[in-house]
Design an enzyme around this catalytic site. Structure first.
Site, PDB file in Angstrom:
ATOM      1  N   SER A   1      -4.357  -8.073  16.104  1.00 17.03           N
ATOM      2  CA  SER A   1      -3.482  -7.468  15.097  1.00 17.03           C
ATOM      3  C   SER A   1      -2.048  -7.663  15.557  1.00 17.03           C
ATOM      4  CB  SER A   1      -3.820  -5.977  14.941  1.00 17.03           C
ATOM      5  OG  SER A   1      -5.127  -5.816  14.427  1.00 17.03           O
ATOM      6  N   LEU A   2      -1.426  -8.701  15.034  1.00 18.08           N
ATOM      7  CA  LEU A   2      -0.089  -9.084  15.489  1.00 18.08           C
ATOM      8  C   LEU A   2       1.000  -8.293  14.751  1.00 18.08           C
ATOM      9  CD1 LEU A   2       1.696 -10.958  17.208  1.00 18.08           C
ATOM     10  CD2 LEU A   2       1.525 -12.653  15.343  1.00 18.08           C
ATOM     11  N   HIS A   3       1.082  -8.495  13.458  1.00 21.20           N
ATOM     12  CA  HIS A   3       1.938  -7.733  12.525  1.00 21.20           C
ATOM     13  C   HIS A   3       3.440  -7.908  12.733  1.00 21.20           C
ATOM     14  CE1 HIS A   3      -1.800  -6.149  11.206  1.00 21.20           C
ATOM     15  NE2 HIS A   3      -1.976  -5.348  12.234  1.00 21.20           N
TER      16      HIS A   3
ATOM     17  N   GLY B   1     -10.330   3.099  15.169  1.00 20.21           N
ATOM     18  CA  GLY B   1     -10.353   3.009  16.632  1.00 20.21           C
ATOM     19  C   GLY B   1      -9.907   1.651  17.144  1.00 20.21           C
ATOM     20  N   GLU B   2      -9.592   1.600  18.422  1.00 20.02           N
ATOM     21  CA  GLU B   2      -9.205   0.381  19.136  1.00 20.02           C
ATOM     22  C   GLU B   2     -10.350  -0.011  20.063  1.00 20.02           C
ATOM     23  OE1 GLU B   2      -8.215  -2.697  21.058  1.00 20.02           O
ATOM     24  OE2 GLU B   2      -6.735  -2.074  19.553  1.00 20.02           O
TER      25      GLU B   2
ATOM     26  N   ASN C   1      -2.004  -1.934   2.382  1.00 21.14           N
ATOM     27  CA  ASN C   1      -2.485  -0.825   1.562  1.00 21.14           C
ATOM     28  C   ASN C   1      -1.494   0.324   1.639  1.00 21.14           C
ATOM     29  OD1 ASN C   1      -5.313  -1.489   0.537  1.00 21.14           O
ATOM     30  ND2 ASN C   1      -5.505  -1.970   2.711  1.00 21.14           N
TER      31      ASN C   1
ATOM     32  N   CYS D   1      -8.994   1.072   5.827  1.00 19.33           N
ATOM     33  CA  CYS D   1      -9.497   1.828   6.965  1.00 19.33           C
ATOM     34  C   CYS D   1      -8.819   3.187   7.118  1.00 19.33           C
ATOM     35  CB  CYS D   1      -9.297   1.000   8.221  1.00 19.33           C
ATOM     36  SG  CYS D   1      -9.995   1.759   9.683  1.00 19.33           S
TER      37      CYS D   1
ATOM     38  N   GLU E   1     -15.896   5.900   9.571  1.00 20.70           N
ATOM     39  CA  GLU E   1     -16.026   5.057   8.393  1.00 20.70           C
ATOM     40  C   GLU E   1     -16.667   3.714   8.713  1.00 20.70           C
ATOM     41  OE1 GLU E   1     -11.994   6.603   6.078  1.00 20.70           O
ATOM     42  OE2 GLU E   1     -12.218   4.493   6.623  1.00 20.70           O
TER      43      GLU E   1
ATOM     44  N   SER F   1     -11.567  -6.921  17.036  1.00 21.55           N
ATOM     45  CA  SER F   1     -10.137  -6.820  16.787  1.00 21.55           C
ATOM     46  C   SER F   1      -9.457  -5.933  17.826  1.00 21.55           C
ATOM     47  CB  SER F   1      -9.902  -6.237  15.390  1.00 21.55           C
ATOM     48  OG  SER F   1      -8.530  -6.025  15.153  1.00 21.55           O
TER      49      SER F   1
ATOM     50  N   CYS G   1      -0.229   2.981  15.196  1.00 22.36           N
ATOM     51  CA  CYS G   1       0.392   1.994  14.313  1.00 22.36           C
ATOM     52  C   CYS G   1       0.900   2.694  13.051  1.00 22.36           C
ATOM     53  CB  CYS G   1      -0.600   0.902  13.948  1.00 22.36           C
ATOM     54  SG  CYS G   1      -1.171  -0.052  15.381  1.00 22.36           S
TER      55      CYS G   1
END
Length: 348
Positions: free
Chosen positions: A212-214, A157-158, A288, A329, A90, A189, A114
């Site tokens: 990306s903490l979250h 992806g990472e 989302n 995503c 994507e 990221s 995640c």
């Protein structure tokens, strides 16, 4: 078959010299590739014999549009690209007043797991090549007719899990004879792969690092982000402080707001405590809905933002774009995979 588009200009020049060609052919081929040609026949300033020889031994990567969605609300475009091996990735094109930003994928699928992300549901299939990352920028620009000014490596992806290819992609997209998109217009990221952060710090690239903490506490973060079991959040904050000390670059911390999980006042206070001593921007992201995920969007985004700001932390809420399409995503790829699976079941 040799993937020419993944080669740097010096490598391409050496490759053509090994075929008995003069050095200037390298720049000619490089320029054609970065214009988005799909065949060697389009390289009209090359001798036909050379074009034939390249066609026999080399490949030009070029994805095809499997699906495309365009938002009637704000013009956001979501692409599902089919690659040469049939896998799909994507890309999202977003229009802002300061320019057009493309969000690209770095892998087919993702193995980071995640819990709130659609990209990781089917796991990782493979890494993308530098050319396949470059193609997302190039062919999104060609298909949309909109000039791309900014790049975000925040799709499927990472990036730190494919760092060698990502670094080569950055070199290619930054080249003045190519798309010439400056490092300061690129964000990379990571969900917190610390060796990658430390390697980037040593390189001193002028891009923006997005983490990306979250969740700022290990207990919560381990529940929603398995990477935290390998690289604990305390180690992550240490790596971020070191990154700032080495590069002088402010880090952006991505924070998906999950109802009742990571949206408590004490977690905002802890973020402020951990960021003390370095400038940081916290980007609060309205979650989302993902069908397979039990997590729901937070109802405390504004209160959380105010709590951070009370500690003098810069905190913004990401503006939602493409609300009428599958812009988050992994969702469009997931839908395509589910439809393909259903077709397979009906054909049995």
């Amino acid at each position: 078959m040799t993937d020419l588009k993944s080669k740097t200009l010096p490598e391409l020049t050496d490759f053509l010299k090994s075929m008995g060609q003069p050095a200037f052919r390298g720049k000619q081929v490089f320029t054609w590739l970065h214009r988005g040609v799909r065949s060697f026949e389009e390289m009209t300033n090359l001798p036909k014999a050379l074009r034939d020889q390249l066609a026999e031994n080399c490949v030009i990567t070029a994805p095809t549009v499997a699906r495309k969605q365009v938002s009637a609300l704000d013009g956001t475009r979501k692409y599902l690209w089919e690659l040469s091996d049939g896998n799909c990735i994507e890309t999202v094109l977003m229009q802002y007043h300061h320019g057009n930003t493309v969000c690209i994928s770095s892998q087919v699928g993702c193995r980071m797991g995640c819990a709130f992300c659609a990209s990781t549901i089917a796991g990782k299939v493979r890494d993308l090549t530098p050319s396949e990352m470059l193609d997302q920028v190039l062919f999104t620009q060609l298909d949309s007719g909109l000039e791309i000014s900014n790049i975000v490596l925040m799709g499927i992806g990472e990036p730190m899990d494919n760092l060698d290819n990502v670094l080569r992609f950055l070199e290619l997209v930054n080249h003045p004879d190519g798309l010439n998109i400056g490092m300061r217009h690129i964000s990379l990221s990571t969900c917190g792969v610390i060796p990658g952060i430390r390697r980037l710090a040593e390189l001193g690239l002028q891009l923006t690092l997005s983490v990306s903490l979250h969740a700022p506490d290990s207990e919560t973060r381990s529940k929603i982000m398995p990477v935290n079991r390998a690289y604990d959040v305390e180690q992550l904050f240490d790596a971020c402080h070191d990154y700032f000390q080495k590069t002088g670059r402010r880090i952006s911390f991505e924070y998906a707001m999950i109802d009742g999980v990571n949206d408590h006042d004490w977690q905002a206070d802890l973020i402020a405590q951990k960021l003390r001593g370095m400038p940081g921007h916290v980007n609060l992201i309205p979650l989302n809905d993902v069908a397979e995920s039990p997590f729901k969007p937070s109802r405390r985004i504004e209160a959380f933002q105010k709590r951070l700001e009370s500690h003098h932390i810069t905190a913004t809420v990401r503006r939602s774009l493409g609300g009428d399409i599958d812009a988050s995503c992994g969702q469009l790829r997931r839908k395509a995979m589910l439809e393909q699976a259903k077709k397979g079941e009906r054909s049995q």
